[in-house]
Every structure is written in structure tokens, then in C-alpha cells.
Design a protein around this motif. Structure first.
Motif, PDB file in Angstrom:
ATOM      1  N   LEU A 125      36.919  58.846  22.120  1.00 26.39           N
ATOM      2  CA  LEU A 125      36.584  58.256  23.416  1.00 26.39           C
ATOM      3  C   LEU A 125      35.671  59.175  24.228  1.00 26.39           C
ATOM      4  N   LEU A 126      35.915  60.487  24.154  1.00 29.15           N
ATOM      5  CA  LEU A 126      35.045  61.425  24.868  1.00 29.15           C
ATOM      6  C   LEU A 126      33.624  61.379  24.307  1.00 29.15           C
ATOM      7  N   LYS A 127      33.509  61.242  22.984  1.00 27.26           N
ATOM      8  CA  LYS A 127      32.184  61.137  22.365  1.00 27.26           C
ATOM      9  C   LYS A 127      31.464  59.865  22.812  1.00 27.26           C
ATOM     10  N   LEU A 128      32.227  58.802  23.002  1.00 25.75           N
ATOM     11  CA  LEU A 128      31.630  57.543  23.467  1.00 25.75           C
ATOM     12  C   LEU A 128      31.156  57.669  24.908  1.00 25.75           C
ATOM     13  N   VAL A 129      31.919  58.390  25.730  1.00 25.42           N
ATOM     14  CA  VAL A 129      31.522  58.581  27.127  1.00 25.42           C
ATOM     15  C   VAL A 129      30.221  59.396  27.192  1.00 25.42           C
ATOM     16  N   GLY A 130      30.090  60.414  26.340  1.00 24.39           N
ATOM     17  CA  GLY A 130      28.875  61.222  26.304  1.00 24.39           C
ATOM     18  C   GLY A 130      27.729  60.564  25.554  1.00 24.39           C
ATOM     19  N   ARG A 131      27.942  59.356  25.045  1.00 23.06           N
ATOM     20  CA  ARG A 131      26.967  58.595  24.252  1.00 23.06           C
ATOM     21  C   ARG A 131      26.495  59.366  23.026  1.00 23.06           C
TER      22      ARG A 131
ATOM     23  N   ILE B  38      22.546  60.780  31.630  1.00 18.73           N
ATOM     24  CA  ILE B  38      23.950  60.788  31.192  1.00 18.73           C
ATOM     25  C   ILE B  38      24.382  62.205  30.857  1.00 18.73           C
ATOM     26  N   ARG B  39      23.530  62.917  30.065  1.00 15.30           N
ATOM     27  CA  ARG B  39      23.902  64.267  29.630  1.00 15.30           C
ATOM     28  C   ARG B  39      23.907  65.249  30.804  1.00 15.30           C
ATOM     29  N   GLU B  40      23.006  65.026  31.766  1.00 20.01           N
ATOM     30  CA  GLU B  40      22.963  65.917  32.929  1.00 20.01           C
ATOM     31  C   GLU B  40      24.159  65.708  33.848  1.00 20.01           C
ATOM     32  N   SER B  41      24.696  64.501  33.871  1.00 25.21           N
ATOM     33  CA  SER B  41      25.795  64.196  34.787  1.00 25.21           C
ATOM     34  C   SER B  41      27.166  64.467  34.178  1.00 25.21           C
ATOM     35  N   ILE B  42      27.199  64.829  32.898  1.00 25.57           N
ATOM     36  CA  ILE B  42      28.466  65.064  32.205  1.00 25.57           C
ATOM     37  C   ILE B  42      28.509  66.506  31.701  1.00 25.57           C
TER      38      ILE B  42
ATOM     39  N   GLY C 164      23.837  76.602  31.166  1.00 30.92           N
ATOM     40  CA  GLY C 164      24.233  75.409  31.916  1.00 30.92           C
ATOM     41  C   GLY C 164      23.118  74.870  32.789  1.00 30.92           C
ATOM     42  N   ARG C 165      22.260  75.781  33.293  1.00 34.49           N
ATOM     43  CA  ARG C 165      21.083  75.365  34.072  1.00 34.49           C
ATOM     44  C   ARG C 165      20.030  76.470  33.939  1.00 34.49           C
ATOM     45  N   PRO C 166      19.041  76.253  33.064  1.00 30.13           N
ATOM     46  CA  PRO C 166      18.090  77.320  32.715  1.00 30.13           C
ATOM     47  C   PRO C 166      17.356  77.933  33.896  1.00 30.13           C
ATOM     48  N   ASP C 167      17.195  77.205  34.998  1.00 32.62           N
ATOM     49  CA  ASP C 167      16.452  77.754  36.139  1.00 32.62           C
ATOM     50  C   ASP C 167      17.371  78.445  37.157  1.00 32.62           C
ATOM     51  N   ALA C 168      18.612  78.690  36.784  1.00 28.84           N
ATOM     52  CA  ALA C 168      19.572  79.304  37.712  1.00 28.84           C
ATOM     53  C   ALA C 168      19.183  80.748  38.022  1.00 28.84           C
ATOM     54  N   SER C 169      19.429  81.154  39.245  1.00 31.93           N
ATOM     55  CA  SER C 169      19.138  82.527  39.670  1.00 31.93           C
ATOM     56  C   SER C 169      20.318  83.432  39.319  1.00 31.93           C
ATOM     57  N   GLN C 170      20.112  84.748  39.481  1.00 36.82           N
ATOM     58  CA  GLN C 170      21.176  85.703  39.219  1.00 36.82           C
ATOM     59  C   GLN C 170      22.351  85.470  40.168  1.00 36.82           C
ATOM     60  N   ALA C 171      22.036  85.115  41.417  1.00 36.89           N
ATOM     61  CA  ALA C 171      23.103  84.845  42.400  1.00 36.89           C
ATOM     62  C   ALA C 171      23.919  83.628  41.985  1.00 36.89           C
ATOM     63  N   ASP C 172      23.258  82.606  41.456  1.00 33.00           N
ATOM     64  CA  ASP C 172      23.965  81.410  40.984  1.00 33.00           C
ATOM     65  C   ASP C 172      24.911  81.753  39.843  1.00 33.00           C
ATOM     66  N   ILE C 173      24.439  82.618  38.941  1.00 28.15           N
ATOM     67  CA  ILE C 173      25.253  83.005  37.784  1.00 28.15           C
ATOM     68  C   ILE C 173      26.497  83.761  38.237  1.00 28.15           C
ATOM     69  N   ILE C 174      26.328  84.674  39.158  1.00 23.13           N
ATOM     70  CA  ILE C 174      27.472  85.454  39.650  1.00 23.13           C
ATOM     71  C   ILE C 174      28.460  84.550  40.379  1.00 23.13           C
ATOM     72  N   ALA C 175      27.948  83.613  41.178  1.00 24.74           N
ATOM     73  CA  ALA C 175      28.823  82.683  41.896  1.00 24.74           C
ATOM     74  C   ALA C 175      29.615  81.827  40.909  1.00 24.74           C
ATOM     75  N   ALA C 176      28.960  81.379  39.830  1.00 23.67           N
ATOM     76  CA  ALA C 176      29.650  80.573  38.822  1.00 23.67           C
ATOM     77  C   ALA C 176      30.715  81.389  38.110  1.00 23.67           C
TER      78      ALA C 176
END
Length: 608
Positions: free
Chosen positions: A400-406, A430-434, A455-467
Motif C-alpha cells: 500500500l505504501l508503494k501504491l501511495v508513492g506511485r 507526488i515524489r516531492e510531497s511524500i 533531502g533537498r540539494p539546495d539546502a544551506s549549512q544552517a538548514d542541515i544543522i536545523a534538520a
């Protein structure tokens, strides 16, 4: 001949014709990557023609030297002819340089386009292809088959064009010089083809078998490396070496057969050439004696004939080598024609904002060639709602999870995201929202920060630390000698299971999807690691639509709804307390887990 014999002959001819058609289609598919560069290709052929004309001028210089310059003993004629020859050689040098530049340009660009096209296609094929084809098979396609096909651009095609011109141009010259002698000599070379087709067929057969056995060998090597720990743990090294040796011996057998028949091809071809050369000298000497041919003409004729024989031999060799590559190209062609199971609509819809509501309407699904896994599943998941899927193993929860991710599409029924069927939406949206956290997290052999940035190639160093802070992995990272620049090793081998899962959760924070899918995300963790990961998950799942496949029911007590799946259907649905009060399947699963945990506690008490 009886009807059965006629039918067998027709089937044989039909199979041969089908094989020819498939090889022809494959070759045209390979050549199609040259279309964007046809201008350069035409220029390459013109330069090749200039080189061929330059080469045939050298025997004419010798003929002129022998028949005219030497008898007249004229220095003027000699130096005039020499100056013309030097001019021709200069033009040949310039044509060769330009030809090499054009060759390199066409070769590299076509080879690059083919590789990028196949790699892009690999990314489009999705889950279905990866689950049905071993990794070793795909690696063999890209490591061996692709390299062999690229040789058609970089080696065989340019040489085939060059040798073909060096056959046709000298052939026109010898036919003009002495048609009768030419027609006597050339058929001798083709004596080879009285038995050649049989040898060629055997060679092609062994080469095809060699390709297949090499694929098996590559798969065996991959499996041996992947299972190294298990093989040693079970003391099965001798067994594994024996299996590898058996596979390699079969590959070596087909390899030796291929080499044997290839050398036979060369030997018979050289014999046929020798017969033609002997006949040429016998008939040529008679022509000189009778006065119908001068010595200089015979010398140039001999050079042209040897040039033709040499070029025919090399052309045949290149064609044979190319045919072996086409045999390997057929596997790539079949791969390139493989249609993705999931295809995007020609005019996909884009939602301006995704709330995360999911609706399953009478969903049916089965993997190809297997029994149905999902049989009429219906459910409603509201935006921001946390939903857990529970049930016995093999009930269809992960499917079912595979079906949700198409990754797959339902055979019947449909899944709607915010009221729109998934099949009508853009795959990229779909892939960006899941976001998906699997049981086994894949980490690249890069640094920790690069793995989070995935997870997001354009993320900054601050974004990475926050995550990382949100995933409760920041403090651990700072304790490492190189911090966020620490390399995690292949597949994250330097980290524990819990640490890898928290990096995966950090990826989800930085991606910031509207929907989170958890496929037994803590199933392989110990109790301590599971608590740390669950702590990180609580922060991640807040205000996000969540579907979790749970292996421990105790981890989903606070979920908004729990759906019990049995034989591909939703048989119970409600909160934890509601389902326990019903005393149905879910109640039995809860009691079974409690009994299991009590037994584990008792065993630990006894051993301590």
C-alpha cells in the motif's frame, strides 16, 4: 520430404529471419544516436575519401617512376613527381588531422548520449524493474554491454568507413588497369566463404554464450562480495569458492570456444588471400612477358590488390567484431524498450498546495504473475492524520505504501490525493510531497552533511544543522572528529542502525514533505535506539499526514486511526482503544505482542 520436415525448415528460416530483424533493429537503434551529428559524419566520410585518393596516388607515383622516370633518366621528371607526391602527402596529413578531430567529436558525443539515455531510462523504470532484475544484471549491462556498444562509435564504425573506401577506390583503379586479371584474382579471396559462414555461425554462438556466462559470473561476484559476512559466519568459504569456480569454468569454456573459432576465421582468410596472391604473380608475369602490361603497371596493380585484400580482411574483422558488439547491444536494446510500469500522464495536473488527504477506493493490486495482494482496500485518511497499518506478514501493508508513492499503480480502483487521482498528478509533485523512511536506510558513501542534503540539494549549512537538531542527531555529529564532514562509509557502515535512521529522519525534515510514509522504520533497532528514533519521529510527524506500517503495536498507541489489514482488505478501523474493545483481530495482535514481551522478560531474568 514429408510435411513435418517442411514445417521444421520453415520454422528454422522464420527463426533466422526474426533473429536478423532483431539484430537489424538493434543496429539502427545504436546508429540513431549519430543523427544529431550527421553533418560531422558526412564531413568524416569526405575526409576519408580524400585519404583514400591520397593513398592510391602513391602506387601511381611508383608506376610513373618505373615506367617513365627510370627509362628516361630524367632528374626533372623525378623531382616534379616527388614535389607532387609531397603535396599529396601534405594534403593527406591535413585530412588525417581533421578526420581524427571529427572522429573524436562524433565518437564521444554519441557514446555520451547513449550512456545518458540509458541511465535516464534506468531512473524511469522504478521499483518494478529493480524488484524483478538482479543488481548484478544491471551492473553488467552498464559495465560490459554498454562499453562494448560504445566501441561501435569509437572504433568499429570509423574503421569500417575507412576500410570500405580503401576497397572501393583501389577496386576502381585495378578494374581500369586490367579488368581480366582483376576478375581472375578477386574470386580467390572469396574461397573463404565456402566454409566461412559455418565458422562465423559457430563464432557468433560461442560469443553469445560467452556474454551470457559473463553476466552469470558478474552476478556471482556481486553475490559473493555482498554475502561475505554470512559466508564466513557459516564457515561456508569452501562451498562458496566451489560455486564460483564452477561458474568461472563455464565462462572459460565458452571464452576458449569463441577464441578458437575466431582464430580459425583468420587462418582460413589468410589462406584464401595467399592463393589469390600466388595466382596474381603467375598471371602478372605472363602479362609482362606478352607485353600487355608494363612492369610499373604491374607493381602498382600488385599494391592495389594487396591494399584491397588487406582492407577486405580488416573490414571483415571489424564487421565481425561489430557483430559481437551488436549481440551485446541486443540486451541493451531490449532494456531500452522496457516500458516503465508507471507512466506519467501526458498532461499531468499540478496542485497549488497539498494538504495531504488520501482516499483509497476499492483498490486491487497484484504483482505480475503472482496472486492478488490487495483485494478491495478502502480507507480515508484526513490531512495531518496519523494512520497505522497493522496485520500479519504478507497482508499487503508495505505494498500500500508503494501504491501511495506511485511506485506501482492499482490494477483496479484508485487512490486520490486531495481529491485528485494519483494517476493524473505529476510524478515529480507526488515524489516531492511524500517522504519515506524505510526499514533499511540507504546512505551514500559521502559525508553526513551530504547525506542529509540529499533531502533537498539546495539546502544551506544552517538548514542541515536545523534538520539534524530536529532529528536529535546533532549532538552525536558534533562528537565525531570531523563533525558534519565525517564520511559514513559504504551504505553508512560506520554508523549504527539508530544513527542511520535519525539521519534519514533529518533528510525528511529538510525535504519538508506533506505526507510521511514509515515502512517499519524501527523494526531492526534495539530498544534504546528505537526510543531515540521514536523521539525524533514524534517531532517529524507533527501536523503531517502519516501512514506507518508498524511492527510493534506499542509504538502506535497515540495514532489517530489504526487500520487492520487481512488478506488485502481493511477489516477493522478505529483508534487503539476502540479496536481493543472490539476484541477482534487487533485485540489478538495486542495480546500476542504482550505475551511475547513477557516471555522475553522472563528469559532475560533467567539468564541474569
Amino acid at each position: 520430404m514429408d510435411a513435418a520436415g517442411d514445417g521444421q525448415i520453415r520454422n528454422t528460416l522464420k527463426n533466422k529471419w526474426s533473429a536478423y530483424q532483431e539484430r537489424r533493429q538493434t543496429y539502427f537503434w545504436v546508429l540513431s544516436y549519430l543523427k544529431p551529428y550527421r553533418g560531422s559524419l558526412i564531413a568524416l566520410i569526405v575526409m576519408g575519401l580524400v585519404l583514400a585518393l591520397g593513398e592510391i596516388s602513391i602506387p601511381q607515383f611508383l608506376r610513373y617512376l618505373i615506367d617513365v622516370v627510370v627509362p628516361e633518366k630524367s632528374n626533372t621528371l623525378f623531382f616534379t613527381a616527388l614535389a607532387v607526391l609531397i603535396l599529396v602527402l601534405g594534403l593527406m596529413f591535413a585530412a588525417t588531422a581533421l578526420c581524427n578531430i571529427l572522429e573524436r567529436s562524433v565518437q564521444e558525443k554519441a557514446a555520451r548520449d547513449l550512456q545518458l539515455s540509458l541511465f535516464t531510462h534506468l531512473r524511469k523504470l522504478g521499483f518494478a524493474y529493480y524488484e524483478q532484475h538482479p543488481t548484478g544484471e544491471t551492473l553488467s549491462l552498464f559495465n560490459h554491454n554498454l562499453t562494448a556498444v560504445q566501441k561501435i562509435y569509437t572504433q568499429y564504425l570509423p574503421l569500417i568507413i575507412r576500410h570500405l573506401l580503401l576497397i572501393l577506390v583501389p577496386l576502381v583503379m585495378v578494374l581500369h588497369m586490367n579488368t581480366k586479371l582483376t576478375l581472375f584474382i578477386l574470386p580467390c579471396y572469396f574461397l573463404y566463404y565456402l566454409i566461412g559462414p559455418t565458422i562465423d555461425g559457430k563464432t557468433a554462438m560461442y560469443f553469445k554464450q560467452q556474454t551470457q556466462e559473463r553476466e552469470r559470473l558478474n552476478q556471482k561476484i556481486y553475490n559473493s562480495v555482498s554475502s561475505l559476512v554470512e559466508v564466513r559466519a557459516f564457515g561456508a568459504t569452501s562451498w562458496e569458492v566451489g560455486r564460483f569456480t564452477e561458474t568461472y569454468e563455464q565462462y572459460a569454456k565458452t571464452r576458449l570456444g569463441s577464441l578458437l573459432y575466431r582464430h580459425l576465421q583468420f587462418s582460413f582468410r589468410m589462406t584464401a588471400t595467399a592463393v589469390g596472391v600466388i595466382l596474381m604473380y603467375i598471371l602478372g608475369s605472363q602479362s609482362i612477358t606478352s607485353g600487355s602490361m608494363s612492369v610499373g603497371t604491374f607493381v602498382s596493380f600488385t599494391i592495389y590488390i594487396l591494399m584491397i585484400f588487406r582492407s577486405i580482411g580488416r573490414l571483415t574483422f571489424q564487421l565481425l567484431e561489430q557483430s559481437y558488439c551488436i549481440g551485446q547491444a541486443q540486451l541493451l536494446y531490449q532494456y531500452a524498450q522496457h516500458k516503465p510500469v508507471v507512466q506519467e500522464d501526458r498532461k499531468p495536473r499540478f496542485l497549488s498546495d497539498i494538504a495531504g488527504a488520501l482516499t483509497f477506493s476499492e483498490v486491487h493490486f497484484s504483482y505480475r504473475g503472482r496472486s492478488p495482494v490487495i483485494t478491495g482496500f478502502t480507507a480515508q485518511i484526513l490531512p495531518g492524520q496519523k494512520t497505522a497499518l497493522v496485520g500479519t506478514s504478507g497482508g499487503g501493508k508495505s505494498t500500500l505504501l508503494k501504491l501511495v508513492g506511485r511506485f506501482y499503480d492499482p490494477d483496479q480502483g484508485q487512490i486520490l490525493l486531495d481529491g485528485v487521482p494519483l494517476t493524473e498528478l505529476s510524478l515529480s509533485q507526488i515524489r516531492e510531497s511524500i517522504g519515506i523512511v524505510f526499514q533499511e536506510t540507504y546512505l551514500f558513501g559521502l559525508s553526513i552533511q551530504e547525506n542529509i542534503r540529499f533531502g533537498r540539494p539546495d539546502a544551506s549549512q544552517a538548514d542541515i544543522i536545523a534538520a539534524a537538531k530536529a532529528a536529535f542527531i546533532h549532538d552525536f555529529i558534533l562528537e565525531l572528529p570531523e563533525g558534519y564532514d565525517t564520511l559514513v562509509g559504504e551504505r553508512g557502515i560506520r554508523l549504527s542502525g539508530g544513527q542511520k535512521q535519525r539521519i534519514a529522519i533529518a533528510r525528511m525534515f529538510i525535504k519538508n514533505p506533506s505526507i510521511i510514509l514509515l515502512d517499519e522504520a524501527t523494526a531492526s533497532l534495539d530498544t534504546v535506539s528505537e526510543k531515540a528514533v521514536q523521539h525524533a519521529l514524534q517531532a517529524l510527524l507533527a501536523s503531517r499526514t502519516t501512514i506507518a506500517v508498524a511492527h510493534r503495536i506499542s509504538t502506535i498507541r497515540d495514532y489517530d486511526q489504526i487500520i487492520v489489514i487481512d488478506q488485502g482488505k481493511a477489516v477493522e478501523q478505529g483508534t487503539y482503544e476502540e479496536l481493543v474493545r472490539q476484541q477482534g483481530i487487533f485485540y489478538q495482535l495486542v495480546k500476542g505482542e504482550e505475551l511475547h514481551e513477557e516471555q522475553l522478560g522472563l528469559d532475560m531474568a533467567i539468564h541474569t
